[in-house]
Design a protein around this motif. Sequence first.
Motif, PDB file in Angstrom:
ATOM      1  N   PHE A  34       0.817  -1.212   0.000  1.00  0.00           N
ATOM      2  CA  PHE A  34       0.000   0.000   0.000  1.00  0.00           C
ATOM      3  C   PHE A  34       0.848   1.257   0.000  1.00  0.00           C
ATOM      4  O   PHE A  34       0.427   2.301  -0.492  1.00  0.00           O
ATOM      5  N   ILE A  84      -8.521  -3.934   1.017  1.00  0.00           N
ATOM      6  CA  ILE A  84      -9.055  -2.920   0.106  1.00  0.00           C
ATOM      7  C   ILE A  84     -10.575  -2.926   0.146  1.00  0.00           C
ATOM      8  O   ILE A  84     -11.210  -1.864   0.131  1.00  0.00           O
ATOM      9  N   ILE A 118      -6.455   4.999  -2.387  1.00  0.00           N
ATOM     10  CA  ILE A 118      -6.517   3.697  -3.049  1.00  0.00           C
ATOM     11  C   ILE A 118      -7.953   3.196  -3.147  1.00  0.00           C
ATOM     12  O   ILE A 118      -8.395   2.766  -4.212  1.00  0.00           O
ATOM     13  N   ALA A 171     -11.568  -1.105   3.149  1.00  0.00           N
ATOM     14  CA  ALA A 171     -11.337   0.334   2.983  1.00  0.00           C
ATOM     15  C   ALA A 171     -12.417   0.951   2.103  1.00  0.00           C
ATOM     16  O   ALA A 171     -12.799   2.113   2.298  1.00  0.00           O
ATOM     17  N   LEU A 215      -4.547   4.564   2.134  1.00  0.00           N
ATOM     18  CA  LEU A 215      -5.376   3.443   1.711  1.00  0.00           C
ATOM     19  C   LEU A 215      -6.850   3.838   1.668  1.00  0.00           C
ATOM     20  O   LEU A 215      -7.561   3.513   0.707  1.00  0.00           O
TER      21      LEU A 215
END
Length: 184
Positions: free
Chosen positions: A29, A52, A95, A55, A91
């Motif tokens: 990350f 992910i 991301i 997140a 993150l």
Amino acid sequence: MPTPSKGPRLGGSPAHESLILKNLATSLFEHGRITTTQKRAKRLQPLAERLISKAKRGDLHNIRQIAKTVHNKTPRRPDEPGDANTILHRLITEIAPAMADRQGGYTRITKVGPRKGDNAPMAVIELVLEPVSPKQAVVREAEKAAKKSAPKAAAVEAPADEAVEAPADETATEAAAEETTKQD
């Protein structure tokens, strides 16, 4: 001592293996792509994809679960202190929104040549940040629409005579509209 789901452990104990995976996920990350052995990359991929997904949800419970895994919560650049530069923050704010359209497959593993010292098979694991192909999305939408309209089309096919008359009325309306524009 519990055994892992696939293959031998990456470290000496289960705790050491989990620390290795957490450090690999943190590095992934932080940098976006890392080079490691193929076994480590294959073991890291499900963990990174789960993080992910959590997140992307973004609620407090999932953020706290991510914080248990992502160790490096210090600033990415020592000269810029603050919470806005942590890997956890990156993150969640950078991301995860980039992966919002993607339903899965957030990481990609590419095999590279063997390591020079011990000839271990190496791989690059990276985040897939390219947008989802619009062609795939259109095909999925068309398939969904076809499935929904299939039962409706069977019910509408019975009065076929009315369906033929409707286009004729539309062409007559369009012809009348063209005549009024020509007169103006």
